[in-house]
Design an enzyme around this catalytic site. Structure first.
Site, short mmCIF file in Angstrom:
data_model
loop_
_atom_site.label_atom_id
_atom_site.label_comp_id
_atom_site.label_asym_id
_atom_site.label_seq_id
_atom_site.Cartn_x
_atom_site.Cartn_y
_atom_site.Cartn_z
N LYS A 62 7.06 50.77 -25.03
CA LYS A 62 8.50 50.93 -25.06
C LYS A 62 9.21 49.60 -25.28
CE LYS A 62 10.25 52.75 -21.47
NZ LYS A 62 10.03 53.04 -20.20
N ASN A 65 4.92 45.09 -27.91
CA ASN A 65 3.73 45.43 -28.69
C ASN A 65 2.64 44.43 -28.34
OD1 ASN A 65 5.92 46.73 -29.96
ND2 ASN A 65 4.73 46.93 -31.83
N ASP A 191 5.62 48.62 -10.82
CA ASP A 191 5.39 49.67 -11.84
C ASP A 191 3.92 50.05 -11.83
OD1 ASP A 191 5.95 51.51 -13.83
OD2 ASP A 191 5.84 50.04 -15.46
N ASP A 207 0.51 44.39 -16.83
CA ASP A 207 1.92 44.72 -17.05
C ASP A 207 2.79 44.30 -15.86
OD1 ASP A 207 4.09 45.65 -18.37
OD2 ASP A 207 3.54 47.77 -18.37
#
Ligand code: ADP
Ligand code: MG
Length: 258
Positions: A62, A65, A191, A207
């Site tokens: 989202k 990349n 997250d 992430d």
């Protein structure tokens, strides 16, 4: 000059700097990613000799990349935050509550550069605390370079797609990582789910752009959400502990009885 000409020129120039560009025909995927700012950041990283091969796309998410790359024969994950499409409003909230970055405001570009730096710094803190994460190697503007977790250009699978022999052990590992993150790195991932854990013999957390320091006003709420996600996922495969008990163990904070 057309976009395609520009990429070809870019590839030639990068190659002239000694970098091999694999899969040069991935123009479509590059289209919205390789804007002027990104090209400049990439040139700088190449110029500093931090990248020796640029490969094809590994993931199109989202906000960012991820491309495969190499340096000194080691695999790199090249994470490029998209300037145009990243959700920078949400980013602003995560940054504002974090003392390290609370003074950051203003332009879309500025926010995304700060976010990239934040992910680098979060990975470094996690690693120092002994949590298995990709080693952060460098960042420039909206590009983060880190260790590639995978084999032969293929990333280790996300936990949700992995074959796991011992779910109890994987669950205990993840809880242990959360505790080390909290107690030693003083961070909450914010997250955490079966998407942001890669698995190969053991779990790895990835992430971490949105991970916040404990002084963030929502740090505890994010921690509870992470615990719920992890319990929801693992409860399909093994026994899980009580949420409140996990929160107490991770934070060391006793909850007063109502
Ligand atoms: N260090 C890495 N090594 C190997 N693959 C990675 C690495 N970081 C990310 N990936 C791949 O890219 C995917 C998305 O990465 P992530 O950091 O979660 O970005 P997003 O913000 O798009 O969710 C991962 O699921 C994984 O397949
Ligand atoms: Mg992700």
């Amino acid at each position: 000059m057309g976009r395609r000409d520009e990429y070809e020129r870019f590839d030639r120039e990068i190659e002239a700097m000694g970098v091999r560009v694999k899969d040069a025909d991935q123009v479509k995927v590059r289209d919205d990613v390789f804007d002027e700012v990104t090209l400049v950041a990439l040139y700088r990283l190449v110029h500093k000799k931090l990248i020796s091969v640029i490969g094809g796309p590994v993931s199109t998410g989202k906000e960012a990349n991820i491309y495969y790359g190499e340096h000194d024969g080691r695999g790199l994950a090249i994470k490029i935050y998209r300037i145009q499409t990243a959700n920078f409003r949400a980013m602003t909230d995560y940054l504002a509550g974090d003392r390290r970055f609370s003074s950051i405001r203003g332009s879309r570009k500025g926010i995304i550069f700060a976010w990239t730096k934040k992910e680098y710094s979060n990975l470094a803190r996690a690693r120092d605390a002994g949590v298995p994460v990709p080693e952060p190697l460098a960042f420039d503007r909206n590009i983060l370079l880190m260790e590639f977790l995978g084999e032969e250009e293929a990333p280790y699978p996300q936990l949700r797609l992995a074959e796991v022999d011992d779910y109890d052990a994987a669950y205990r590992d993840v809880l242990d990582y959360m505790k080390r993150l909290y107690q030693d790195a003083r961070l909450v991932h914010a997250d955490l789910s079966e998407y942001n854990i890669l698995y190969h013999e053991k779990p790895y957390l990835i992430d971490m752009g949105q991970a916040v320091t404990l002084d963030h006003p929502r740090a505890l709420a994010f921690l509870i959400r992470d615990i719920k996600n992890i319990n929801r996922y693992f409860s399909r495969y093994c026994d899980v502990l009580d949420e409140q008990e996990i929160a107490r163990t991770i934070t060391g904070i006793e909850r007063r009885e109502p």
